[in-house]
Write a protein that holds these residues in place. Structure first.
Motif, short mmCIF file in Angstrom:
data_model
loop_
_atom_site.label_atom_id
_atom_site.label_comp_id
_atom_site.label_asym_id
_atom_site.label_seq_id
_atom_site.Cartn_x
_atom_site.Cartn_y
_atom_site.Cartn_z
N THR A 4 0.84 -1.19 0.00
CA THR A 4 0.00 0.00 0.00
C THR A 4 0.87 1.24 0.00
O THR A 4 1.98 1.24 0.55
N ALA A 5 0.37 2.28 -0.64
CA ALA A 5 1.09 3.54 -0.68
C ALA A 5 1.12 4.15 0.72
O ALA A 5 0.17 3.99 1.49
N PRO A 6 2.21 4.85 1.05
CA PRO A 6 2.26 5.48 2.37
C PRO A 6 1.20 6.57 2.49
O PRO A 6 0.85 7.23 1.50
N THR A 7 0.70 6.76 3.69
CA THR A 7 -0.24 7.85 3.93
C THR A 7 0.54 9.17 3.93
O THR A 7 1.78 9.18 4.02
N ALA A 8 -0.19 10.27 3.85
CA ALA A 8 0.46 11.59 3.91
C ALA A 8 1.23 11.74 5.22
O ALA A 8 2.33 12.28 5.23
N ALA A 9 0.65 11.25 6.31
CA ALA A 9 1.34 11.34 7.60
C ALA A 9 2.63 10.53 7.59
O ALA A 9 3.66 10.99 8.08
N ASP A 10 2.57 9.32 7.02
CA ASP A 10 3.78 8.50 6.90
C ASP A 10 4.85 9.21 6.08
O ASP A 10 6.02 9.25 6.45
N ALA A 36 10.88 11.26 -5.37
CA ALA A 36 10.87 10.73 -6.74
C ALA A 36 12.16 11.16 -7.44
O ALA A 36 12.77 12.18 -7.06
N PRO A 37 12.61 10.42 -8.48
CA PRO A 37 13.88 10.76 -9.14
C PRO A 37 13.98 12.20 -9.64
O PRO A 37 15.02 12.83 -9.51
N GLY A 38 12.93 12.75 -10.18
CA GLY A 38 12.97 14.12 -10.70
C GLY A 38 12.38 15.14 -9.75
O GLY A 38 11.96 16.22 -10.17
N ALA A 39 12.37 14.83 -8.46
CA ALA A 39 11.73 15.71 -7.47
C ALA A 39 12.35 17.10 -7.46
O ALA A 39 13.53 17.28 -7.78
N VAL A 105 3.55 19.38 -0.09
CA VAL A 105 4.22 18.40 -0.95
C VAL A 105 3.23 17.83 -1.95
O VAL A 105 2.07 17.62 -1.65
N GLU A 106 3.74 17.62 -3.15
CA GLU A 106 3.01 16.92 -4.19
C GLU A 106 3.53 15.49 -4.21
O GLU A 106 4.74 15.26 -4.20
N ILE A 107 2.61 14.54 -4.22
CA ILE A 107 2.97 13.13 -4.12
C ILE A 107 2.67 12.43 -5.43
O ILE A 107 1.62 12.64 -6.04
N ALA A 108 3.61 11.61 -5.87
CA ALA A 108 3.43 10.82 -7.09
C ALA A 108 4.05 9.44 -6.86
O ALA A 108 5.21 9.34 -6.46
N GLY A 109 3.26 8.41 -7.07
CA GLY A 109 3.78 7.05 -6.92
C GLY A 109 4.28 6.74 -5.53
O GLY A 109 5.23 5.97 -5.37
N LYS A 114 7.31 17.09 -5.45
CA LYS A 114 7.65 18.50 -5.29
C LYS A 114 7.41 18.92 -3.85
O LYS A 114 6.46 18.47 -3.22
N VAL A 115 8.28 19.81 -3.38
CA VAL A 115 8.11 20.43 -2.07
C VAL A 115 8.05 21.93 -2.29
O VAL A 115 8.91 22.50 -2.96
N HIS A 116 7.03 22.55 -1.71
CA HIS A 116 6.89 23.99 -1.71
C HIS A 116 6.98 24.41 -0.24
O HIS A 116 6.04 24.18 0.53
N GLY A 117 8.13 24.95 0.16
CA GLY A 117 8.37 25.25 1.56
C GLY A 117 8.21 26.73 1.88
O GLY A 117 8.55 27.60 1.07
N PHE A 118 7.70 26.99 3.08
CA PHE A 118 7.51 28.34 3.58
C PHE A 118 8.11 28.42 4.98
O PHE A 118 8.03 27.46 5.74
N LEU A 119 8.69 29.55 5.31
CA LEU A 119 9.28 29.75 6.64
C LEU A 119 8.42 30.74 7.42
O LEU A 119 8.24 31.88 7.00
N ASP A 120 7.89 30.28 8.55
CA ASP A 120 7.06 31.13 9.39
C ASP A 120 7.85 31.83 10.48
O ASP A 120 7.51 32.92 10.90
N LYS A 121 8.91 31.17 10.95
CA LYS A 121 9.77 31.74 11.99
C LYS A 121 11.19 31.28 11.71
O LYS A 121 11.42 30.08 11.53
N ILE A 122 12.11 32.24 11.63
CA ILE A 122 13.50 31.88 11.41
C ILE A 122 14.37 32.56 12.46
O ILE A 122 14.01 33.62 12.97
N PRO A 123 15.51 31.96 12.80
CA PRO A 123 16.37 32.57 13.81
C PRO A 123 16.94 33.90 13.32
O PRO A 123 17.28 34.04 12.15
#
Length: 124
Positions: A4-10, A36-39, A105-109, A114-123
């Protein structure tokens, strides 16, 4: 045999496992399993593509924030092929995060494409 494919939480937990893995060979193995290889990975501090570049980007971040660990403060939210979750970056045993981010994150297979990251608090 059916798997089975991993859940989003996994997948979110495994994603943070990659960020927390300090052994370069083990981290590279995890990158291959989770991404994924082309992530592609993009956040305000950088944009990289492919497993090698993602591994290098994570290694650089680990050097900058040595000894700190990523954690999930809550369960990810997911639908279709998308998941979003907040993460905390803290010193071990310290509940106050020095950095807080939010990733989509966009999940495929069963892996992250793809990861689209945002920073809410940075040092400082």
């Amino acid at each position: 045999m059916t798997t089975t494919a991993p859940t989003a939480a996994d997948l979110a937990r495994r994603y943070l496992d990659v960020w927390n893995e300090t052994d370069p060979q083990r981290r590279r193995q995890l990158v291959s399993e989770v991404f994924a290889p082309g992530a592609a990975y993009t956040d305000p501090l950088g944009a990289v593509a492919g497993q090698d570049e993602i591994d290098g980007f994570i290694g650089g971040a680990q050097a900058q924030f040595a000894g700190l660990v990523f954690s999930l403060p809550a369960e990810p939210d997911a639908h279709h092929d998308l998941a979003r979750f907040q993460w905390h970056l803290s010193a071990p045993g310290n509940p106050e995060p020095i950095a807080i981010g939010f990733d989509v994150v966009e999940i495929a297979g069963g892996r992250i494409a793809k990861v689209h990251g945002f920073l809410d608090k940075i040092p400082g």
